[in-house]
Design a protein around this motif. Sequence first.
Motif, short mmCIF file in Angstrom:
data_model
loop_
_atom_site.label_atom_id
_atom_site.label_comp_id
_atom_site.label_asym_id
_atom_site.label_seq_id
_atom_site.Cartn_x
_atom_site.Cartn_y
_atom_site.Cartn_z
N VAL A 1 2.66 -0.30 2.19
CA VAL A 1 2.32 -1.46 1.59
C VAL A 1 2.25 -1.14 0.13
CG1 VAL A 1 -0.06 -2.27 1.35
CG2 VAL A 1 0.67 -1.70 3.48
N PRO A 2 2.84 -2.24 -0.66
CA PRO A 2 2.95 -1.98 -1.91
C PRO A 2 1.34 -1.98 -2.77
CG PRO A 2 3.45 -4.30 -1.28
CD PRO A 2 3.26 -3.53 -0.27
N ASP A 3 1.53 -1.76 -3.99
CA ASP A 3 0.34 -2.05 -5.02
C ASP A 3 0.55 -3.09 -5.61
OD1 ASP A 3 -1.86 -1.83 -6.68
OD2 ASP A 3 -1.23 0.17 -7.55
N PRO B 1 -2.63 0.56 -1.24
CA PRO B 1 -1.14 0.94 -1.53
C PRO B 1 -0.87 2.27 -0.84
CG PRO B 1 -2.68 0.27 -3.70
CD PRO B 1 -3.47 0.32 -2.47
N GLY B 2 0.60 1.99 -0.55
CA GLY B 2 0.87 3.46 0.38
C GLY B 2 0.61 3.66 1.66
N ALA B 3 -0.33 2.83 2.35
CA ALA B 3 -0.68 2.85 3.75
C ALA B 3 0.79 2.25 4.49
CB ALA B 3 -1.63 1.78 3.94
N PRO C 1 5.57 -4.35 10.53
CA PRO C 1 6.38 -5.50 9.94
C PRO C 1 5.66 -6.80 10.27
CG PRO C 1 8.01 -4.02 11.21
CD PRO C 1 6.43 -3.58 11.57
N ALA C 2 5.63 -7.76 9.26
CA ALA C 2 4.59 -9.10 9.51
C ALA C 2 3.31 -8.74 9.53
CB ALA C 2 5.12 -9.77 10.87
N ALA C 3 2.86 -7.54 9.03
CA ALA C 3 1.47 -7.57 8.93
C ALA C 3 0.64 -8.10 7.62
CB ALA C 3 0.98 -5.82 8.80
N ALA C 4 -0.47 -8.42 7.45
CA ALA C 4 -1.06 -9.25 6.51
C ALA C 4 -1.72 -7.91 5.43
CB ALA C 4 -2.17 -9.95 6.91
N VAL C 5 -1.35 -8.34 4.13
CA VAL C 5 -1.92 -7.31 3.20
C VAL C 5 -3.07 -8.45 2.72
CG1 VAL C 5 -2.07 -6.35 0.82
CG2 VAL C 5 -0.07 -6.28 2.53
N ARG C 6 -4.50 -8.10 2.67
CA ARG C 6 -5.28 -9.07 2.29
C ARG C 6 -5.81 -8.93 0.88
NH1 ARG C 6 -10.33 -9.26 5.86
NH2 ARG C 6 -10.77 -11.24 4.84
#
Length: 80
Positions: free
Chosen positions: A10-12, A54-56, A60-65
């Motif tokens: 997961v990006p920051d 970030p970093g977690a 694929p296709a998961a949501a970053v809330r």
Amino acid sequence: MGDRPSRIEVPDVVGMTGREAHALCRGLGLFLGYYNMDQQLPQSMVIAYQEPPPGAMAAPAAAVRIWTTSDPLPDDRRPQ
């Protein structure tokens, strides 16, 4: 077909605009989820908080809330 990663870092996106974060997440194979699904993501608002952090590693296709600077923070992130 074996080229797709099983997990994506997961990006920051904190400090980015909604438009920037959407493009970055989409390019990595993630979705950007605005905390208030009844409203459209304000594309120019700055992101103040995200989940997962970030970093977690995410599927694929998961949501970053995300929460923007004008949104109330989630209960666990509010100052005590």
